[in-house]
Design a protein around this motif. Structure first.
Motif, PDB file in Angstrom:
ATOM      1  N   ASP A  82       0.925  -1.283   0.156  1.00  0.00           N
ATOM      2  CA  ASP A  82       0.064   0.023   0.049  1.00  0.00           C
ATOM      3  C   ASP A  82       0.717   1.274   0.039  1.00  0.00           C
ATOM      4  O   ASP A  82       1.415   1.792   1.160  1.00  0.00           O
ATOM      5  CB  ASP A  82      -0.879  -0.154   1.253  1.00  0.00           C
ATOM      6  N   THR A  83       1.090   1.762  -1.135  1.00  0.00           N
ATOM      7  CA  THR A  83       2.070   2.946  -1.277  1.00  0.00           C
ATOM      8  C   THR A  83       1.611   4.247  -0.887  1.00  0.00           C
ATOM      9  O   THR A  83       2.178   5.444  -0.834  1.00  0.00           O
ATOM     10  CB  THR A  83       2.352   2.944  -2.689  1.00  0.00           C
ATOM     11  N   ARG A  84       0.389   4.121  -0.581  1.00  0.00           N
ATOM     12  CA  ARG A  84      -0.220   5.459  -0.281  1.00  0.00           C
ATOM     13  C   ARG A  84      -0.604   6.438  -1.335  1.00  0.00           C
ATOM     14  O   ARG A  84      -1.087   7.503  -1.173  1.00  0.00           O
ATOM     15  CB  ARG A  84       0.388   6.561   0.973  1.00  0.00           C
ATOM     16  N   LYS A  85      -0.507   5.637  -2.431  1.00  0.00           N
ATOM     17  CA  LYS A  85      -0.829   6.560  -3.834  1.00  0.00           C
ATOM     18  C   LYS A  85      -1.520   5.762  -4.674  1.00  0.00           C
ATOM     19  O   LYS A  85      -1.583   6.025  -5.955  1.00  0.00           O
ATOM     20  CB  LYS A  85       0.398   7.014  -4.415  1.00  0.00           C
ATOM     21  N   LEU A  86      -2.241   4.772  -4.222  1.00  0.00           N
ATOM     22  CA  LEU A  86      -3.149   3.953  -4.931  1.00  0.00           C
ATOM     23  C   LEU A  86      -4.533   3.968  -5.376  1.00  0.00           C
ATOM     24  O   LEU A  86      -4.917   5.193  -4.492  1.00  0.00           O
ATOM     25  CB  LEU A  86      -3.082   2.417  -4.392  1.00  0.00           C
ATOM     26  N   PHE A  87      -5.065   3.714  -6.242  1.00  0.00           N
ATOM     27  CA  PHE A  87      -6.444   4.168  -6.669  1.00  0.00           C
ATOM     28  C   PHE A  87      -7.191   3.569  -5.529  1.00  0.00           C
ATOM     29  O   PHE A  87      -6.958   2.339  -4.966  1.00  0.00           O
ATOM     30  CB  PHE A  87      -6.717   3.730  -8.050  1.00  0.00           C
ATOM     31  N   GLY A  88      -8.281   4.261  -5.036  1.00  0.00           N
ATOM     32  CA  GLY A  88      -9.367   3.696  -4.146  1.00  0.00           C
ATOM     33  C   GLY A  88      -9.871   2.486  -4.634  1.00  0.00           C
ATOM     34  O   GLY A  88     -10.271   1.535  -3.939  1.00  0.00           O
ATOM     35  N   GLU A  89     -10.126   2.413  -5.916  1.00  0.00           N
ATOM     36  CA  GLU A  89     -10.485   1.120  -6.612  1.00  0.00           C
ATOM     37  C   GLU A  89      -9.874  -0.185  -6.518  1.00  0.00           C
ATOM     38  O   GLU A  89     -10.248  -1.236  -6.487  1.00  0.00           O
ATOM     39  CB  GLU A  89     -10.731   1.355  -8.143  1.00  0.00           C
ATOM     40  N   THR A  90      -8.448  -0.035  -6.391  1.00  0.00           N
ATOM     41  CA  THR A  90      -7.820  -0.924  -6.133  1.00  0.00           C
ATOM     42  C   THR A  90      -7.742  -1.667  -4.720  1.00  0.00           C
ATOM     43  O   THR A  90      -7.846  -2.860  -4.745  1.00  0.00           O
ATOM     44  CB  THR A  90      -6.069  -0.474  -6.307  1.00  0.00           C
ATOM     45  N   HIS A  91      -7.908  -0.765  -3.950  1.00  0.00           N
ATOM     46  CA  HIS A  91      -8.208  -1.172  -2.416  1.00  0.00           C
ATOM     47  C   HIS A  91      -9.572  -1.943  -2.321  1.00  0.00           C
ATOM     48  O   HIS A  91      -9.672  -2.902  -2.004  1.00  0.00           O
ATOM     49  CB  HIS A  91      -8.244   0.001  -1.337  1.00  0.00           C
ATOM     50  N   THR A  92     -10.725  -1.225  -3.196  1.00  0.00           N
ATOM     51  CA  THR A  92     -11.867  -2.274  -3.000  1.00  0.00           C
ATOM     52  C   THR A  92     -11.979  -3.386  -3.868  1.00  0.00           C
ATOM     53  O   THR A  92     -12.462  -4.407  -3.361  1.00  0.00           O
ATOM     54  CB  THR A  92     -12.880  -1.246  -3.887  1.00  0.00           C
ATOM     55  N   TYR A  93     -11.108  -3.647  -5.000  1.00  0.00           N
ATOM     56  CA  TYR A  93     -10.931  -4.752  -5.658  1.00  0.00           C
ATOM     57  C   TYR A  93     -10.399  -5.621  -4.685  1.00  0.00           C
ATOM     58  O   TYR A  93     -10.669  -7.002  -4.706  1.00  0.00           O
ATOM     59  CB  TYR A  93     -10.028  -4.618  -6.968  1.00  0.00           C
ATOM     60  N   ARG A  94      -9.130  -5.330  -4.106  1.00  0.00           N
ATOM     61  CA  ARG A  94      -8.604  -6.329  -3.264  1.00  0.00           C
ATOM     62  C   ARG A  94      -9.470  -6.943  -2.276  1.00  0.00           C
ATOM     63  O   ARG A  94      -9.342  -8.207  -2.059  1.00  0.00           O
ATOM     64  CB  ARG A  94      -7.398  -5.230  -2.513  1.00  0.00           C
ATOM     65  N   GLU A  95     -10.171  -6.070  -1.711  1.00  0.00           N
ATOM     66  CA  GLU A  95     -11.280  -6.584  -0.426  1.00  0.00           C
ATOM     67  C   GLU A  95     -12.264  -7.444  -1.317  1.00  0.00           C
ATOM     68  O   GLU A  95     -12.436  -8.627  -0.701  1.00  0.00           O
ATOM     69  CB  GLU A  95     -11.928  -5.437  -0.015  1.00  0.00           C
ATOM     70  N   GLN A  96     -12.597  -7.341  -2.437  1.00  0.00           N
ATOM     71  CA  GLN A  96     -13.469  -8.115  -3.192  1.00  0.00           C
ATOM     72  C   GLN A  96     -12.868  -9.489  -3.447  1.00  0.00           C
ATOM     73  O   GLN A  96     -13.632 -10.678  -3.292  1.00  0.00           O
ATOM     74  CB  GLN A  96     -13.870  -7.363  -4.412  1.00  0.00           C
ATOM     75  N   LEU A  97     -11.639  -9.582  -4.161  1.00  0.00           N
ATOM     76  CA  LEU A  97     -10.950 -10.442  -4.339  1.00  0.00           C
ATOM     77  C   LEU A  97     -10.745 -11.567  -3.165  1.00  0.00           C
ATOM     78  O   LEU A  97     -10.953 -12.946  -3.026  1.00  0.00           O
ATOM     79  CB  LEU A  97      -9.649 -10.498  -5.141  1.00  0.00           C
ATOM     80  N   ASP A  99     -12.313 -11.923  -0.406  1.00  0.00           N
ATOM     81  CA  ASP A  99     -13.570 -12.355   0.094  1.00  0.00           C
ATOM     82  C   ASP A  99     -13.821 -13.543  -0.829  1.00  0.00           C
ATOM     83  O   ASP A  99     -14.226 -14.582  -0.567  1.00  0.00           O
ATOM     84  CB  ASP A  99     -14.750 -11.306   0.199  1.00  0.00           C
ATOM     85  N   GLN A 100     -13.853 -13.311  -2.398  1.00  0.00           N
ATOM     86  CA  GLN A 100     -14.301 -14.199  -3.143  1.00  0.00           C
ATOM     87  C   GLN A 100     -13.608 -15.471  -3.094  1.00  0.00           C
ATOM     88  O   GLN A 100     -13.784 -16.560  -3.426  1.00  0.00           O
ATOM     89  CB  GLN A 100     -14.210 -13.783  -4.622  1.00  0.00           C
ATOM     90  N   LEU A 101     -11.883 -15.280  -3.165  1.00  0.00           N
ATOM     91  CA  LEU A 101     -11.366 -16.466  -3.238  1.00  0.00           C
ATOM     92  C   LEU A 101     -10.932 -17.334  -1.695  1.00  0.00           C
ATOM     93  O   LEU A 101     -10.205 -18.097  -1.716  1.00  0.00           O
ATOM     94  CB  LEU A 101      -9.915 -15.891  -3.717  1.00  0.00           C
ATOM     95  N   GLY A 102     -11.367 -16.596  -0.593  1.00  0.00           N
ATOM     96  CA  GLY A 102     -11.259 -17.072   0.533  1.00  0.00           C
ATOM     97  C   GLY A 102      -9.691 -17.035   0.934  1.00  0.00           C
ATOM     98  O   GLY A 102      -9.201 -17.835   1.996  1.00  0.00           O
ATOM     99  N   LEU A 103      -8.976 -15.898   0.689  1.00  0.00           N
ATOM    100  CA  LEU A 103      -7.569 -15.701   0.998  1.00  0.00           C
ATOM    101  C   LEU A 103      -7.853 -15.185   2.529  1.00  0.00           C
ATOM    102  O   LEU A 103      -8.494 -14.260   2.989  1.00  0.00           O
ATOM    103  CB  LEU A 103      -7.045 -14.474   0.158  1.00  0.00           C
ATOM    104  N   THR A 104      -6.813 -15.782   3.243  1.00  0.00           N
ATOM    105  CA  THR A 104      -6.975 -15.534   4.766  1.00  0.00           C
ATOM    106  C   THR A 104      -5.575 -14.956   5.276  1.00  0.00           C
ATOM    107  O   THR A 104      -5.367 -14.677   6.485  1.00  0.00           O
ATOM    108  CB  THR A 104      -7.044 -17.017   5.325  1.00  0.00           C
ATOM    109  N   ASN A 105      -4.533 -14.692   4.503  1.00  0.00           N
ATOM    110  CA  ASN A 105      -3.205 -14.196   5.286  1.00  0.00           C
ATOM    111  C   ASN A 105      -2.563 -12.980   4.233  1.00  0.00           C
ATOM    112  O   ASN A 105      -1.669 -13.286   3.564  1.00  0.00           O
ATOM    113  CB  ASN A 105      -2.416 -15.359   5.190  1.00  0.00           C
ATOM    114  N   ILE A 106      -3.178 -11.857   4.297  1.00  0.00           N
ATOM    115  CA  ILE A 106      -2.742 -10.705   3.482  1.00  0.00           C
ATOM    116  C   ILE A 106      -1.903  -9.948   4.600  1.00  0.00           C
ATOM    117  O   ILE A 106      -2.490  -9.452   5.430  1.00  0.00           O
ATOM    118  CB  ILE A 106      -4.155  -9.834   3.040  1.00  0.00           C
ATOM    119  N   LYS A 107      -0.817  -9.469   3.888  1.00  0.00           N
ATOM    120  CA  LYS A 107       0.213  -8.770   4.654  1.00  0.00           C
ATOM    121  C   LYS A 107       0.280  -7.238   4.065  1.00  0.00           C
ATOM    122  O   LYS A 107       1.067  -7.266   3.030  1.00  0.00           O
ATOM    123  CB  LYS A 107       1.443  -9.273   4.748  1.00  0.00           C
ATOM    124  N   ILE A 108      -0.539  -6.370   4.751  1.00  0.00           N
ATOM    125  CA  ILE A 108      -0.359  -4.862   4.150  1.00  0.00           C
ATOM    126  C   ILE A 108       0.898  -4.159   4.463  1.00  0.00           C
ATOM    127  O   ILE A 108       0.956  -4.026   5.910  1.00  0.00           O
ATOM    128  CB  ILE A 108      -1.553  -4.289   4.389  1.00  0.00           C
TER     129      ILE A 108
END
Length: 247
Positions: A82-97, A99-108
């Motif tokens: 998270d560079t602090r310069k990303l598009f808001g849409e990228t953060h929303t897309y991350r959350e969507q994926l 949830d959909q893929l069941g990923l459990t270990n995201i290191k931001i």
């Protein structure tokens, strides 16, 4: 979802340069002809069990590799810068994926705030020294995130061109080993993964963005553009942020 804090990240050493080089030669002799999940599975469960991670930008093609990884091990640590310069849409897309893929270990991972205050106090460093901006916001955070890992998975592909033309499936990354499961994939192979797994597209793709990074350095491209990364640092003598050069 388990979002790890920086202070929770594993610590420890990695291989020497010589050991990494020898290991890559051995791995290529056994797995160099594999790709996709067939390559991911032995890397995650046999060769680097507990010592391997993945980086993802959650950009336009990211869901393809994320889906394959999720099918092998949904708990594999995934580093998101998270560079602090990303598009808001990228953060929303991350959350969507996630949830959909069941990923459990995201290191931001985020830039060091003290370093930003010292070297980019007004947030405009990208306009005067884009390489240093990339270092502060991507390279240095990734160096911290990789502590304790001997290997990492990337979503790079040869069809992206440039320095990626001759991308091997397995390569050295300094004292670590980098695995590129999609190196030999074609655009149609990526499309097939999206279609057969009903994966959503990044919301900015429909607006003309083929490759998506930070807002100041990402542009739309003209319809019909075949260079996937044409919109990254457009007009500059730069094609990579630098995270794939780190040791």
């Amino acid at each position: 979802m388990n979002v790890m804090r920086e202070e929770d990240i594993l610590t420890g050493g990695s291989m020497s340069l010589e050991e990494a080089t020898d290991r890559v030669a051995s791995l290529m002799s056994r797995y160099g002809n594999l790709q996709g999940a067939a390559l991911i599975e032995p890397m995650v469960h046999e060769e680097f069990n507990g010592k391997i991670t993945m980086t993802s930008s959650f950009g336009t093609e990211a869901a393809a590799l994320l889906a394959l990884v999720a099918e092998v091990d949904a708990n594999l640590p995934i580093i998101f810068l998270d560079t602090r310069k990303l598009f808001g849409e990228t953060h929303t897309y991350r959350e969507q994926l996630v949830d959909q893929l069941g990923l459990t270990n995201i290191k931001i991972m985020r830039p060091d705030e003290n370093k930003l205050k010292a070297d980019d106090p007004d947030g405009m460093l990208f306009a005067s020294d884009v390489a240093k901006c990339c270092y502060l916001r991507k390279v240095e955070p990734l160096q911290r995130a990789l502590t304790g890992y001997d290997a990492w998975l990337t979503g790079r592909k040869r069809f992206h061109g440039g320095e990626r033309d001759a991308l091997p499936a397995i390569e050295t990354a300094g004292t670590r080993i980098k695995i590129n499961p999609l190196a030999g994939y074609k655009p149609e192979d990526i499309d097939d993964i999206f279609e057969h797994r009903a994966l959503p597209r990044h919301p900015l793709q429909a607006e003309g963005f083929l490759s998506i990074g930070c807002m100041p350095c990402t542009d739309r491209v003209d319809p019909g553009t075949t260079d996937v990364r044409a919109g990254r640092w457009a007009g500059q003598d730069k094609t990579e942020c630098g995270i794939h050069y780190i040791i």
